[in-house]
Design a protein around this motif. Structure first.
Motif, short mmCIF file in Angstrom:
data_model
loop_
_atom_site.label_atom_id
_atom_site.label_comp_id
_atom_site.label_asym_id
_atom_site.label_seq_id
_atom_site.Cartn_x
_atom_site.Cartn_y
_atom_site.Cartn_z
N GLU A 227 0.83 -1.21 0.00
CA GLU A 227 0.00 0.00 0.00
C GLU A 227 0.86 1.25 0.00
OE1 GLU A 227 -2.78 -1.04 3.09
OE2 GLU A 227 -3.91 -2.31 1.67
N SER A 228 1.96 1.24 0.72
CA SER A 228 2.80 2.44 0.71
C SER A 228 3.55 2.56 -0.62
CB SER A 228 3.72 2.49 1.94
OG SER A 228 4.75 1.55 1.82
N ILE A 229 3.95 1.45 -1.19
CA ILE A 229 4.63 1.48 -2.49
C ILE A 229 3.73 2.01 -3.61
CG2 ILE A 229 5.28 -0.17 -4.32
CD1 ILE A 229 7.02 -1.53 -2.33
N SER A 230 2.45 1.70 -3.50
CA SER A 230 1.51 2.08 -4.57
C SER A 230 1.41 3.60 -4.72
CB SER A 230 0.14 1.45 -4.32
OG SER A 230 -0.45 2.07 -3.20
N LYS A 231 1.93 4.34 -3.78
CA LYS A 231 1.90 5.81 -3.87
C LYS A 231 3.13 6.36 -4.59
CE LYS A 231 -0.90 6.17 0.31
NZ LYS A 231 -0.75 4.81 0.90
N HIS A 232 4.04 5.48 -4.98
CA HIS A 232 5.28 5.93 -5.65
C HIS A 232 5.24 5.66 -7.16
CE1 HIS A 232 7.77 6.86 -2.08
NE2 HIS A 232 6.84 6.14 -1.50
N ASP A 233 6.07 6.41 -7.91
CA ASP A 233 6.13 6.22 -9.37
C ASP A 233 7.25 5.28 -9.75
OD1 ASP A 233 4.39 8.36 -9.48
OD2 ASP A 233 6.07 9.80 -9.62
N SER A 234 8.17 5.07 -8.86
CA SER A 234 9.36 4.32 -9.25
C SER A 234 10.03 3.71 -8.03
CB SER A 234 10.33 5.28 -9.95
OG SER A 234 11.40 4.55 -10.51
N LEU A 235 10.60 2.56 -8.19
CA LEU A 235 11.34 1.95 -7.10
C LEU A 235 12.38 0.97 -7.61
CD1 LEU A 235 9.78 -1.12 -5.83
CD2 LEU A 235 8.06 0.56 -6.37
N PHE A 236 13.19 0.47 -6.68
CA PHE A 236 14.27 -0.46 -7.02
C PHE A 236 14.14 -1.78 -6.27
CE2 PHE A 236 16.12 3.45 -8.46
CZ PHE A 236 16.93 3.08 -9.52
N PHE A 237 14.56 -2.82 -6.97
CA PHE A 237 14.76 -4.14 -6.34
C PHE A 237 16.25 -4.39 -6.43
CE2 PHE A 237 10.48 -6.03 -5.99
CZ PHE A 237 9.74 -5.18 -6.79
N ILE A 238 16.89 -4.72 -5.33
CA ILE A 238 18.32 -5.01 -5.41
C ILE A 238 18.66 -6.35 -4.74
CG2 ILE A 238 18.99 -2.56 -5.51
CD1 ILE A 238 19.90 -2.78 -2.55
N GLY A 239 19.75 -6.94 -5.19
CA GLY A 239 20.22 -8.21 -4.62
C GLY A 239 21.47 -8.64 -5.35
N ARG A 240 22.12 -9.64 -4.81
CA ARG A 240 23.31 -10.19 -5.46
C ARG A 240 23.10 -11.68 -5.73
NH1 ARG A 240 28.77 -8.17 -4.17
NH2 ARG A 240 28.60 -5.95 -3.76
N GLY A 241 23.75 -12.17 -6.78
CA GLY A 241 23.67 -13.60 -7.08
C GLY A 241 22.23 -14.02 -7.35
N LEU A 242 21.81 -15.09 -6.72
CA LEU A 242 20.44 -15.56 -6.94
C LEU A 242 19.41 -14.52 -6.52
CD1 LEU A 242 20.73 -19.32 -5.95
CD2 LEU A 242 20.13 -18.39 -8.18
N ASP A 243 19.76 -13.71 -5.54
CA ASP A 243 18.83 -12.65 -5.12
C ASP A 243 18.60 -11.65 -6.24
OD1 ASP A 243 18.38 -13.62 -2.56
OD2 ASP A 243 19.95 -12.40 -1.65
N TYR A 244 19.61 -11.44 -7.07
CA TYR A 244 19.44 -10.53 -8.21
C TYR A 244 18.46 -11.14 -9.23
CZ TYR A 244 20.46 -7.99 -12.51
OH TYR A 244 20.34 -7.29 -13.69
N ALA A 245 18.60 -12.44 -9.48
CA ALA A 245 17.69 -13.10 -10.42
C ALA A 245 16.24 -12.97 -9.93
CB ALA A 245 18.06 -14.58 -10.59
N VAL A 246 16.04 -13.16 -8.64
CA VAL A 246 14.68 -13.06 -8.08
C VAL A 246 14.21 -11.59 -8.09
CG1 VAL A 246 13.26 -13.46 -6.03
CG2 VAL A 246 15.00 -15.14 -6.69
N ALA A 247 15.14 -10.67 -7.88
CA ALA A 247 14.80 -9.24 -7.93
C ALA A 247 14.24 -8.89 -9.31
CB ALA A 247 16.04 -8.40 -7.63
#
Ligand code: F6R
Length: 367
Positions: free
Chosen positions: A217-237
């Motif tokens: 709900e808080s994210i839905s008020k934004h126009d843009s965001l980031f997903f970050i991670g390394r290795g397998l976390d990046y693939a899931v991001a």
């Protein structure tokens, strides 16, 4: 028909424990120590001679293929490249009779994926399909097929098909490792035991959906965001970011956490939401320091973390979602679930048609 859920997508997210169970059913020996895939026609001899793997798919299935690359390289130690199907044919890939091409497609009807399959066969490669639809074009034309038993997926945004594709990759990777002798029996048994715990662990995650709903709900008020991670976390991001774009229409970018400082940190401003995945034990310290970099610039950070890391990560994140403990190689099968819920609840908060997002068809039969 939606089994008490408001949308097919939510129903299908909740069907993942069953999809994991069904995809593993009959494919693990009774003593739990080895994988059995009687449907495979490829001989042990041929499999041992494979020296290169190409994984080819589109969209969400491509993201499963990125995890598949890590699984095979880790377990079998053979080089793997993962390509988007619409790019693959046009880059003159090096395909030989000793190349295994794995095509991944929920529907089995995606035109680009089918064209890649045919191109691979024309060049003499053995093609293995991972698909959810028996009798689909991809299933019929491939030399070998591993069917994911996710059951019909109705929502356009793929959830249980993606995660079942991961299960298929784990099974195939272990099967191949057994065949080539690259992992000992105890290691295989250990991974299989951890896989069999996944359905119950997904249930635990689903029981905490309310936490994710609040963040969405808080994210839905934004126009843009980031997903970050390394290795397998990046693939899931990458998969989390696609899912959010597909159904909430909020722009987001998935970034390898260590790459932010090479330019993108400029976009991290006060209040921007960052979803940070930090489940890879070997990369824990490095990722944590990347999270601190975005936090120092005022980002609003949701950490997707391993159980037990709460206290330590709390200092660098605003909110946290803990996934149950599993082996590092298996975390994608868990960490994707909160991201699916995040996109679902963000889309819901914005009043969009969750199951039928604009500009996306369930099966894309044009190139
Ligand atoms: C994502 C999505 C698409 C598909 C892609 C490939 O939620 O639905 O990105 O993953 O069009 O489709 P299949 O797997 O049927 O080849």
């Amino acid at each position: 028909e939606k089994g008490g859920f408001d949308h097919f997508m939510l129903k299908e997210i909740h069907e993942q424990p069953k999809a994991y169970h069904d995809t593993m059913l009959g494919r693990i020996s009774e003593d739990g120590r080895s994988v059995v895939l009687p449907e495979l026609k490829i001989s042990a001899e041929k499999l041992r001679g494979i020296n290169r793997v190409h994984i080819v798919a589109c969209g969400t299935a491509y993201h499963a293929g990125l995890v598949g690359k890590s699984i095979i390289e880790n377990l079998v130690r053979i080089p793997v490249e993962t390509d988007v199907a619409s790019e693959y044919r046009y880059r003159s890939p090096i395909i030989t009779p000793d190349t295994l091409v794995i095509v991944v497609s929920q529907s089995g009807e995606t035109a680009d994926t089918l064209a890649a399959l045919r191109e691979a066969q024309r060049n003499g490669a053995h093609v293995l399909a991972i698909t959810n639809v028996v009798g689909s074009s991809v299933a019929r034309e491939a030399d070998d097929v591993i069917i994911t038993l996710a059951g019909p997926e109705i929502a356009v945004a793929s959830t249980k098909a993606y995660s079942s594709q991961l299960i298929a990759f784990y099974l195939f990777g272990l099967y191949w490792a057994q065949t080539n002798g690259t992992q000992d029996e105890a290691t295989v048994a250990n991974i299989l035991a951890a896989m069999q715990a996944l359905p119950e662990q997904v249930e635990k995650i689903l029981a905490q959906a309310e936490v994710i709903k609040g963040v969405a709900e808080s994210i839905s008020k934004h126009d843009s965001l980031f997903f970050i991670g390394r290795g397998l976390d990046y693939a899931v991001a990458m998969e989390g970011s696609l899912k959010l774009k597909e159904i909430s229409y909020i722009h987001s970018e998935a970034y390898p956490a260590g790459e932010l400082k090479h330019g993108t940190l400029a976009l991290i401003e006060e209040g921007i939401p960052v979803i940070a995945l930090i489940t890879q034990e070997g990369l824990y310290e490095k990722t944590l320091s990347n999270i601190k970099e975005v936090k120092a610039r005022g980002a609003d950070v949701l950490g997707i973390i391993n159980e037990g890391h709460e206290a330590e990560v709390a200092k660098s994140t605003d909110r946290q979602f803990a996934i149950p403990r599993t082996l590092p190689l298996l975390t994608p099968a868990l960490s994707v679930v909160p991201l699916q819920l995040l996109s679902y609840y963000a889309s819901l908060a914005l009043g969009h048609d969750v199951d039928k997002p604009r500009n996306l068809a369930k099966s894309v039969t044009v190139e």
